[in-house]
Structure formats: structure tokens, C-alpha cells
Design a protein around this motif. Sequence first.
Motif, PDB file in Angstrom:
ATOM      1  N   PRO A 116      -2.271   4.745  -2.544  1.00  0.00           N
ATOM      2  CA  PRO A 116      -2.280   4.393  -2.624  1.00  0.00           C
ATOM      3  C   PRO A 116      -3.319   4.540  -3.544  1.00  0.00           C
ATOM      4  O   PRO A 116      -3.988   5.844  -3.418  1.00  0.00           O
ATOM      5  CB  PRO A 116      -2.826   3.068  -1.955  1.00  0.00           C
ATOM      6  CG  PRO A 116      -3.407   3.381  -0.674  1.00  0.00           C
ATOM      7  CD  PRO A 116      -2.413   4.708  -1.020  1.00  0.00           C
ATOM      8  N   ASP A 117      -3.685   3.910  -4.893  1.00  0.00           N
ATOM      9  CA  ASP A 117      -4.669   4.346  -6.343  1.00  0.00           C
ATOM     10  C   ASP A 117      -5.832   3.931  -5.636  1.00  0.00           C
ATOM     11  O   ASP A 117      -5.858   3.482  -4.620  1.00  0.00           O
ATOM     12  CB  ASP A 117      -4.998   3.731  -7.059  1.00  0.00           C
ATOM     13  CG  ASP A 117      -2.947   4.039  -8.080  1.00  0.00           C
ATOM     14  OD1 ASP A 117      -2.760   4.810  -7.805  1.00  0.00           O
ATOM     15  OD2 ASP A 117      -2.626   3.243  -8.755  1.00  0.00           O
ATOM     16  N   LYS A 118      -6.900   4.785  -6.355  1.00  0.00           N
ATOM     17  CA  LYS A 118      -8.333   4.444  -5.664  1.00  0.00           C
ATOM     18  C   LYS A 118      -8.963   3.894  -6.419  1.00  0.00           C
ATOM     19  O   LYS A 118      -9.941   2.898  -5.440  1.00  0.00           O
ATOM     20  CB  LYS A 118      -9.067   6.050  -6.240  1.00  0.00           C
ATOM     21  CG  LYS A 118      -8.744   7.196  -5.430  1.00  0.00           C
ATOM     22  CD  LYS A 118     -10.297   8.861  -5.620  1.00  0.00           C
ATOM     23  CE  LYS A 118      -9.169   9.622  -5.114  1.00  0.00           C
ATOM     24  NZ  LYS A 118     -10.135  10.350  -4.788  1.00  0.00           N
ATOM     25  N   SER A 119      -8.249   3.452  -7.373  1.00  0.00           N
ATOM     26  CA  SER A 119      -9.142   1.742  -7.505  1.00  0.00           C
ATOM     27  C   SER A 119      -7.896   0.459  -7.118  1.00  0.00           C
ATOM     28  O   SER A 119      -8.627  -0.744  -7.488  1.00  0.00           O
ATOM     29  CB  SER A 119      -8.789   1.901  -9.129  1.00  0.00           C
ATOM     30  OG  SER A 119      -7.790   1.922  -9.997  1.00  0.00           O
ATOM     31  N   TRP A 120      -7.259   0.266  -6.097  1.00  0.00           N
ATOM     32  CA  TRP A 120      -6.993  -0.161  -5.858  1.00  0.00           C
ATOM     33  C   TRP A 120      -7.454  -1.221  -4.509  1.00  0.00           C
ATOM     34  O   TRP A 120      -8.321  -0.435  -3.863  1.00  0.00           O
ATOM     35  CB  TRP A 120      -5.555  -0.081  -3.929  1.00  0.00           C
ATOM     36  CG  TRP A 120      -4.925  -0.835  -3.755  1.00  0.00           C
ATOM     37  CD1 TRP A 120      -3.544  -1.993  -4.634  1.00  0.00           C
ATOM     38  CD2 TRP A 120      -5.397  -1.580  -2.518  1.00  0.00           C
ATOM     39  NE1 TRP A 120      -3.412  -2.619  -3.572  1.00  0.00           N
ATOM     40  CE2 TRP A 120      -3.436  -1.949  -2.343  1.00  0.00           C
ATOM     41  CE3 TRP A 120      -5.613  -1.556  -1.874  1.00  0.00           C
ATOM     42  CZ2 TRP A 120      -3.305  -2.739  -0.879  1.00  0.00           C
ATOM     43  CZ3 TRP A 120      -5.832  -2.027  -0.449  1.00  0.00           C
ATOM     44  CH2 TRP A 120      -4.746  -3.305  -0.088  1.00  0.00           C
ATOM     45  N   LYS A 121      -7.120  -2.503  -4.677  1.00  0.00           N
ATOM     46  CA  LYS A 121      -7.626  -3.318  -4.375  1.00  0.00           C
ATOM     47  C   LYS A 121      -7.420  -4.522  -3.759  1.00  0.00           C
ATOM     48  O   LYS A 121      -6.314  -5.046  -4.476  1.00  0.00           O
ATOM     49  CB  LYS A 121      -9.334  -3.786  -5.131  1.00  0.00           C
ATOM     50  CG  LYS A 121     -10.325  -3.362  -5.406  1.00  0.00           C
ATOM     51  CD  LYS A 121     -10.801  -3.874  -6.098  1.00  0.00           C
ATOM     52  CE  LYS A 121     -12.558  -3.244  -6.654  1.00  0.00           C
ATOM     53  NZ  LYS A 121     -12.397  -1.610  -6.478  1.00  0.00           N
TER      54      LYS A 121
END
Length: 50
Positions: free
Chosen positions: A25-30
Motif C-alpha cells: 500500500p502507499d505510504k499515504s494509505w489510511k
Amino acid sequence: MDNTHTAAAPVVVKLRERGETVVRPDKSWKPYPCLLTRRELQELIADQLG
């Protein structure tokens, strides 16, 4: 004491082939918000913990 053993479920491991990329997942995934307020979440957790 009961000494009967049950067979453990087999573990299936899929090995990566050469050149296959790992999807991360992207590091900005929330996670999606659950639409509950902080107080409602605290009440649910307190209820579950007893």
C-alpha cells in the motif's frame, strides 16, 4: 489430561517468481473512516473490554 492431537491445517506458501513485484500500500494509505465519533468508539471499546 486429554492427549489427542488434531492435525493442523496445512500452510500453503506461494513463492515469488523472479521479477515478480510485491504489491504494497502507499505510504499515504489510511483506512476508511467508520463514521463514528471518538466518544462512540470509546464506548464500544469499553463495552467490549468489560
